[in-house]
Design an enzyme around this catalytic site. Sequence first.
Site, mmCIF file in Angstrom:
data_model
loop_
_atom_site.group_PDB
_atom_site.id
_atom_site.type_symbol
_atom_site.label_atom_id
_atom_site.label_comp_id
_atom_site.label_asym_id
_atom_site.label_seq_id
_atom_site.Cartn_x
_atom_site.Cartn_y
_atom_site.Cartn_z
ATOM 1 N N GLY A 17 -104.657 -1.870 -43.472
ATOM 2 C CA GLY A 17 -103.398 -2.548 -43.185
ATOM 3 C C GLY A 17 -102.272 -1.562 -42.927
ATOM 4 N N LYS A 18 -102.639 -0.434 -42.293
ATOM 5 C CA LYS A 18 -101.647 0.593 -41.977
ATOM 6 C C LYS A 18 -100.603 0.047 -41.000
ATOM 7 C CE LYS A 18 -103.871 3.983 -40.321
ATOM 8 N NZ LYS A 18 -103.735 4.223 -38.887
ATOM 9 N N LYS A 191 -109.377 3.787 -59.275
ATOM 10 C CA LYS A 191 -109.780 5.189 -59.110
ATOM 11 C C LYS A 191 -108.865 5.941 -58.143
ATOM 12 C CE LYS A 191 -113.382 5.674 -61.650
ATOM 13 N NZ LYS A 191 -113.154 6.482 -62.871
ATOM 14 N N THR A 192 -108.452 7.128 -58.531
ATOM 15 C CA THR A 192 -107.499 7.870 -57.698
ATOM 16 C C THR A 192 -108.156 8.969 -56.850
ATOM 17 O OG1 THR A 192 -107.054 9.573 -59.355
ATOM 18 C CG2 THR A 192 -105.729 7.576 -59.478
ATOM 19 N N LYS A 193 -109.419 9.260 -57.122
ATOM 20 C CA LYS A 193 -110.070 10.391 -56.445
ATOM 21 C C LYS A 193 -110.036 10.295 -54.907
ATOM 22 C CE LYS A 193 -112.423 13.164 -58.657
ATOM 23 N NZ LYS A 193 -111.830 14.127 -59.576
ATOM 24 N N PRO A 194 -110.370 9.109 -54.316
ATOM 25 C CA PRO A 194 -110.320 9.070 -52.845
ATOM 26 C C PRO A 194 -108.944 9.445 -52.299
ATOM 27 C CG PRO A 194 -111.406 7.112 -53.714
ATOM 28 C CD PRO A 194 -110.851 7.849 -54.893
ATOM 29 N N CYS A 386 -103.732 -20.925 -21.981
ATOM 30 C CA CYS A 386 -104.391 -20.139 -20.940
ATOM 31 C C CYS A 386 -105.731 -20.769 -20.544
ATOM 32 C CB CYS A 386 -104.510 -18.690 -21.392
ATOM 33 S SG CYS A 386 -104.612 -17.580 -19.982
ATOM 34 N N MET A 389 -105.696 -24.343 -21.153
ATOM 35 C CA MET A 389 -105.050 -25.206 -20.162
ATOM 36 C C MET A 389 -105.962 -25.412 -18.964
ATOM 37 S SD MET A 389 -101.643 -24.821 -17.782
ATOM 38 C CE MET A 389 -102.439 -24.332 -16.257
ATOM 39 N N GLN A 390 -106.591 -24.331 -18.522
ATOM 40 C CA GLN A 390 -107.463 -24.438 -17.342
ATOM 41 C C GLN A 390 -108.582 -25.448 -17.609
ATOM 42 O OE1 GLN A 390 -108.653 -20.355 -16.660
ATOM 43 N NE2 GLN A 390 -106.621 -19.720 -15.992
ATOM 44 N N HIS A 511 -99.156 -17.298 -22.842
ATOM 45 C CA HIS A 511 -99.514 -17.132 -24.257
ATOM 46 C C HIS A 511 -98.261 -17.145 -25.127
ATOM 47 C CE1 HIS A 511 -103.784 -15.970 -23.782
ATOM 48 N NE2 HIS A 511 -103.375 -15.549 -22.595
ATOM 49 N N GLU A 513 -98.008 -17.512 -28.183
ATOM 50 C CA GLU A 513 -98.217 -16.902 -29.518
ATOM 51 C C GLU A 513 -97.645 -15.492 -29.606
ATOM 52 O OE1 GLU A 513 -100.555 -17.607 -27.311
ATOM 53 O OE2 GLU A 513 -102.302 -16.285 -27.392
HETATM 54 N N1 GLN Z 1 -110.222 -16.328 -18.034
HETATM 55 C C1 GLN Z 1 -109.039 -16.987 -17.626
HETATM 56 C C2 GLN Z 1 -108.285 -16.233 -16.539
HETATM 57 O O1 GLN Z 1 -108.504 -15.066 -16.342
HETATM 58 C C3 GLN Z 1 -108.131 -17.248 -18.814
HETATM 59 C C4 GLN Z 1 -107.548 -16.021 -19.396
HETATM 60 C C5 GLN Z 1 -106.976 -16.242 -20.766
HETATM 61 O O2 GLN Z 1 -107.232 -17.248 -21.407
HETATM 62 N N2 GLN Z 1 -106.239 -15.286 -21.263
HETATM 63 O O3 GLN Z 1 -107.443 -16.794 -15.889
#
Ligand code: GLN
Length: 550
Positions: A17-18, A191-194, A386, A389-390, A511, A513
């Site tokens: 988790g650096k 343990k602290t050795k590592p 992405c 949706m397609q 995207h 997210e």
């Molecule tokens: N494979 C699809 C495309 O290239 C969807 C890509 C994705 O979902 N990031 O358009």
Amino acid sequence: MKTKYVFVTGGVLSSLGKGLSAAAIGAVMEARGLRVINVKMDPYLNVDPGTMSPYQHGEVFVTEDGAETDLDLGHYERFVTRPLHQRNSFTAGKVYLNVIDRERKGDYLGSTVQVIPHVTDEIKRMMELATGKLNGRVDLAIIEIGGTVGDIESLPFIEAIRQMRADKGQENVLYIHVTLVPYIRAAGELKTKPTQHSVKELLSVGIQPDILLCRSERPIPSELRQKIANFCNVGKDDVISAHDVDNIYKLPLVFHEQGLDMRILQRLGGSWGVQAPQLDRWQDYVDRSENPPHTVRVAVVGKYVHLTDTYKSLNEALTHGGIDNASRVELKYVDSEELDASNVAKHLAGVDAVLIPGGFGNRGTEGKIHAIRFAREHQVPFFGICLGMQLAVVEFLRNIGGLADANSSEFANTANPVIHLMDSQTGVTSKGGTMRLGAYPCNLTEGTTARRIYGKAEISERHRHRYEVNPRYHSVLEDHGMRISGRSPDGKLVEMIELPGHPYFVACQFHPEFKSRPLAPHPLFCAFLRAALERQVASDRSRPRPEVTA
Ligand code: GLN
């Protein structure tokens, strides 16, 4: 004022988790009023992670300017407000590519090109680019070196950061080493050795760490911190217990409680950063995430479902959207390869919403289409991203549009390629950095759910794809009742779709997210989880209640 540098190295083993630690350090220092930038240097030879399998490397995070980067940049952007760019992350592959390009051009004519100084100088040049003027004012640059100290390939990076202390001045450079203090159950001991060995490894390449961030299952008691301090040549207050937390967004608070921000300030001296840390927004987020009153169940139907790192930003965005709705989000990962018409209802039973994330390649796509059909027909809130949706377009045109052979030309040769390669992608054969990448503007259609959710007509979101909805089918979609709710400004590319009459059926080509933050959750995730919660509340109401007897 000059930029100061914190270098974050890792010891003992990977996956400590650096990246998260570097991000959380950024958050506390930003809360002190400093302008922080996070940078990642990766010692592997891929020029960027764009071509690496999510199986091996987790998610590919996309920046505003379209760089395909390491998932740690996602952590950085979620913890520190400054948006990052292509230059803020680079690999040994990129460094060597630059050096070799220059050698071929004759820039080093006459000299023998070597790791030291040519490669190390290039690393320093790229660090300068990553933290310099182009980025606006930077008070503190937090630069993380991927991998583990002692790896052969990380040596040039370690040498470069070692030289930085001499280049920039003692008072401007700090080394933080993240190590592991394992708990040995049989002995009932930490343990602290590592840690001792890993600090020795770092010393052997000329770096004495200033602060040790000791990752551990449980808090490290005072006497053990003293012991580590003695063996590793640091002060006891410089040994920070970075014990596991149940919620990563507690990290800035945990680090502050242990005085890490104070230690960094003292070490780097100067009068900056003296503002008391403003951590109330982090505290508020953490408070709201502790025991929220609701729990919603979301099915994520995908291909790499057993690896949560593959959907890192997605998982985080769902969590943020959940907290916005006072809900904990329970994810049910469904392997799309196992779904067919006969078992989809069973797999999706009891979930409040269905999400289909992005993806590449044919494997598992038919299963995803079954999941979409189920959500559409059973009024289950649906969110497609992405590829999601397609496939929603494919499903709709097959089952409502009467085009039984509708498909994406990514997966099949068909008379109805309703999803096809974008014009800009024809003829592109090289794989790295060639998709439609990064932020593009999108106009939202008046009167749509999308427009209501965003509360504005123009948005900008990040992309990573090669295929698009084939313009030949735009009107077919709309004639059959699907709404195109977002388009590129020239009207040619479909960026968002939705189904009027369905409680929540929204999908986007981009995207979202990548832009969700704990302190600024993304509106599409908030709206999706609201719909999930509403469905749950409604179905609880319709369920027969036990009779109340006196
Ligand atoms: N494979 C699809 C495309 O290239 C969807 C890509 C994705 O979902 N990031 O358009």
